[in-house]
Design an enzyme around this catalytic site. Structure first.
Site, mmCIF file in Angstrom:
data_model
loop_
_atom_site.group_PDB
_atom_site.id
_atom_site.type_symbol
_atom_site.label_atom_id
_atom_site.label_comp_id
_atom_site.label_asym_id
_atom_site.label_seq_id
_atom_site.Cartn_x
_atom_site.Cartn_y
_atom_site.Cartn_z
ATOM 1 N N GLN A 1 5.196 6.861 -6.843
ATOM 2 C CA GLN A 1 5.202 5.443 -6.976
ATOM 3 C C GLN A 1 4.782 5.121 -8.564
ATOM 4 O O GLN A 1 3.731 5.448 -8.852
ATOM 5 C CB GLN A 1 4.357 4.789 -6.126
ATOM 6 C CG GLN A 1 4.416 3.375 -6.006
ATOM 7 C CD GLN A 1 3.484 2.412 -5.190
ATOM 8 O OE1 GLN A 1 2.132 2.374 -5.380
ATOM 9 N NE2 GLN A 1 3.940 1.996 -4.173
ATOM 10 N N CYS B 1 0.623 -4.459 -4.988
ATOM 11 C CA CYS B 1 -0.872 -4.256 -5.098
ATOM 12 C C CYS B 1 -1.625 -5.647 -5.637
ATOM 13 O O CYS B 1 -1.265 -6.263 -6.249
ATOM 14 C CB CYS B 1 -0.979 -3.390 -6.602
ATOM 15 S SG CYS B 1 -2.852 -3.005 -6.793
ATOM 16 N N ASN C 1 5.667 -1.946 7.503
ATOM 17 C CA ASN C 1 4.215 -1.224 7.104
ATOM 18 C C ASN C 1 3.006 -2.386 7.270
ATOM 19 O O ASN C 1 3.110 -3.647 7.340
ATOM 20 C CB ASN C 1 3.975 -0.977 5.470
ATOM 21 C CG ASN C 1 2.745 -0.757 5.109
ATOM 22 O OD1 ASN C 1 2.016 -1.196 4.133
ATOM 23 N ND2 ASN C 1 2.017 0.110 5.731
ATOM 24 N N GLY C 2 1.725 -2.063 8.000
ATOM 25 C CA GLY C 2 0.684 -2.702 8.287
ATOM 26 C C GLY C 2 0.148 -2.727 9.580
ATOM 27 O O GLY C 2 0.946 -2.857 10.742
HETATM 28 C C1 LIG Z 1 -7.584 2.122 -0.739
HETATM 29 C C2 LIG Z 1 -6.319 1.628 -0.815
HETATM 30 C C3 LIG Z 1 -5.246 2.084 -1.926
HETATM 31 C C4 LIG Z 1 -3.894 1.668 -1.782
HETATM 32 N N1 LIG Z 1 -3.201 2.073 -2.694
HETATM 33 C C5 LIG Z 1 -1.770 1.638 -2.774
HETATM 34 C C6 LIG Z 1 -0.952 2.013 -3.910
HETATM 35 O O1 LIG Z 1 -1.369 2.720 -4.770
HETATM 36 N N2 LIG Z 1 0.278 1.739 -3.840
HETATM 37 C C7 LIG Z 1 0.745 0.879 -2.820
HETATM 38 O O2 LIG Z 1 2.056 0.522 -2.657
HETATM 39 N N3 LIG Z 1 0.120 0.398 -1.828
HETATM 40 C C8 LIG Z 1 -1.397 0.722 -1.695
HETATM 41 N N4 LIG Z 1 -2.024 0.258 -0.871
HETATM 42 C C9 LIG Z 1 -1.772 -0.106 0.381
HETATM 43 C C10 LIG Z 1 -1.080 0.473 1.426
HETATM 44 O O3 LIG Z 1 -0.131 1.660 0.980
HETATM 45 C C11 LIG Z 1 -0.639 -0.292 2.883
HETATM 46 O O4 LIG Z 1 0.313 -1.128 2.040
HETATM 47 C C12 LIG Z 1 -1.502 -0.988 3.136
HETATM 48 O O5 LIG Z 1 -3.007 -0.394 3.407
HETATM 49 C C13 LIG Z 1 -1.122 -1.665 4.792
HETATM 50 O O6 LIG Z 1 -1.015 -0.356 5.391
HETATM 51 P P1 LIG Z 1 -1.773 0.249 6.576
HETATM 52 O O7 LIG Z 1 -2.205 -0.962 7.491
HETATM 53 O O8 LIG Z 1 -1.048 1.112 7.342
HETATM 54 O O9 LIG Z 1 -2.988 0.814 5.855
HETATM 55 C C14 LIG Z 1 -3.577 0.929 -0.811
HETATM 56 C C15 LIG Z 1 -4.333 0.572 0.398
HETATM 57 C C16 LIG Z 1 -5.719 1.003 0.147
HETATM 58 C C17 LIG Z 1 -6.454 0.659 1.614
#
Ligand SMILES: Cc1cc2nc3c(=O)[nH]c(=O)nc-3n(C[C@H](O)[C@H](O)[C@H](O)COP(=O)(O)O)c2cc1C
Length: 323
Positions: A76, A106, A207-208
């Site tokens: 990414q 982000c 996602n989420g």
């Molecule tokens: C600590 C942390 C770091 C993350 N870093 C990235 C990242 O580098 N790139 C990205 O696209 N999303 C990043 N995300 C977002 C996650 O990929 C995801 O979209 C978000 O946590 C929602 O999904 P979930 O509910 O399954 O956690 C990050 C999330 C967290 C909590």
């Protein structure tokens, strides 16, 4: 709803519909190898600055380390300047990656102030230039994008942005159903993901808030998405991908920690690997009786041996729970 089917992303066919997205500080090579082992069909590096890569910043090498056990190498990148994105995609360190994902989600203030990450959801013209630059430089490798529902609750433009992304030549889009101003609070909105699915013909990954088989199946059903990406629930629990498929392997977290540490130790200096593993151990300890003590022991670790001793302590807890 068709759980478990593969997804065609450009010239790549995934063997299922479960994805581990980029997670800064966590989706290192150890996390990805384990995610693939337990059933993820695609796992990304954490986000890498296109500019940082082009200017040769120090820490990108470890972030780009990969392992032959990874089924598909997916990186990414983030950035808002098409010329840097183009140079990054063509960079020799990116040549080994079969898929290039672009970050438009982000929410971190420093990134957004630079016009990067989710800031691009407010600038569709620039966003399109960034995607076009990546696609043109990718030499037929698929380019994908990760977006949010929108920037604020009044600007929930994910369906329009996804259409722009598709028109720029991207091969799939992942949608986190929160707006930028929600960061990670509140609930991810499946309705907006459904609207994205209706607005494009490339694959859509929802996602989420997927944390178990029930939320996985509900997300597929309610969004009509082609796949599901699981981030936070996979940290300290890479075997969640098996559970989402309805298989519940018996896991000795100590053995998993030792293996995770061994994979990252092969590509990082000891000190960096030890510090990296502390965060992971905190996640592996989550919800475990006695986990708090183990987490504190991990935080006090100063060398590889200390981490391995903590892993052994996890294994002891596991053995005790079996008798
Ligand atoms: C600590 C942390 C770091 C993350 N870093 C990235 C990242 O580098 N790139 C990205 O696209 N999303 C990043 N995300 C977002 C996650 O990929 C995801 O979209 C978000 O946590 C929602 O999904 P979930 O509910 O399954 O956690 C990050 C999330 C967290 C909590």
């Amino acid at each position: 709803m068709s759980e478990g089917r593969g997804i065609k992303i450009g010239n790549i066919i995934l063997d299922g519909d479960l994805v581990m997205p980029a997670v800064a500080g966590y989706s290192d090579v150890g996390q990805r190898v384990l995610a693939y082992r337990y059933g993820a069909s695609l796992a990304h590096t954490e986000m890498i600055s296109a500019k940082g890569l082009v200017y040769g910043s120090d820490n990108t090498e470890a972030l780009l380390a990969t392992d032959p056990r990874e089924k598909i190498l997916a990186v990414q990148l983030f950035g808002s300047e098409p010329e840097f994105i183009a140079k990054a995609v063509k960079h020799p360190a990116i040549a080994k990656f079969a898929l290039i994902d672009l970050n438009f989600g982000c929410p971190v203030p420093k990134i957004v102030r630079n016009g990067e990450g989710s800031a691009l959801m407010r600038d569709p013209v620039r966003l399109k230039e960034v995607v076009c630059a990546a696609v043109e430089s990718a030499d037929k490798r698929p380019v994908t994008a990760k977006i949010r529902a929108g920037f604020t609750s009044c600007e929930r433009n994910a369906p329009e942005i996804a259409a722009v992304i598709e028109s720029a030549g991207a091969s799939a889009v992942t949608v986190h159903g929160r707006t930028r101003d929600m960061f990670y609070s509140g609930k991810s909105d499946r309705e907006i993901i459904k609207k994205v699915k209706e607005s494009v013909s490339i694959p859509v990954i929802a996602n989420g808030d997927v944390t178990d088989r029930d939320s996985y199946l509900r997300t597929l059903e309610e969004t009509g998405a082609d796949g599901v990406a699981v981030a936070r629930a996979a940290m300290g629990r890479p075997y969640i991908f098996s559970e989402l498929r309805g298989e519940y392997p018996d896991i000795d977290r100590g053995a998993l920690i030792a293996e995770h540490f061994s994979i990252i130790s092969a590509v990082m200096p000891e000190k960096v690997a030890v510090n990296c593993m502390k965060k992971h151990i905190a996640a592996y300890a989550y919800g475990l009786r006695g986990g708090k003590d183990l987490k504190l022991r991990a935080f006090a670790a100063s060398c590889a041996d200390d981490i391995l001793k903590v892993a052994e302590a996890f294994s002891r807890l596991y053995s005790e729970s079996m008798v």
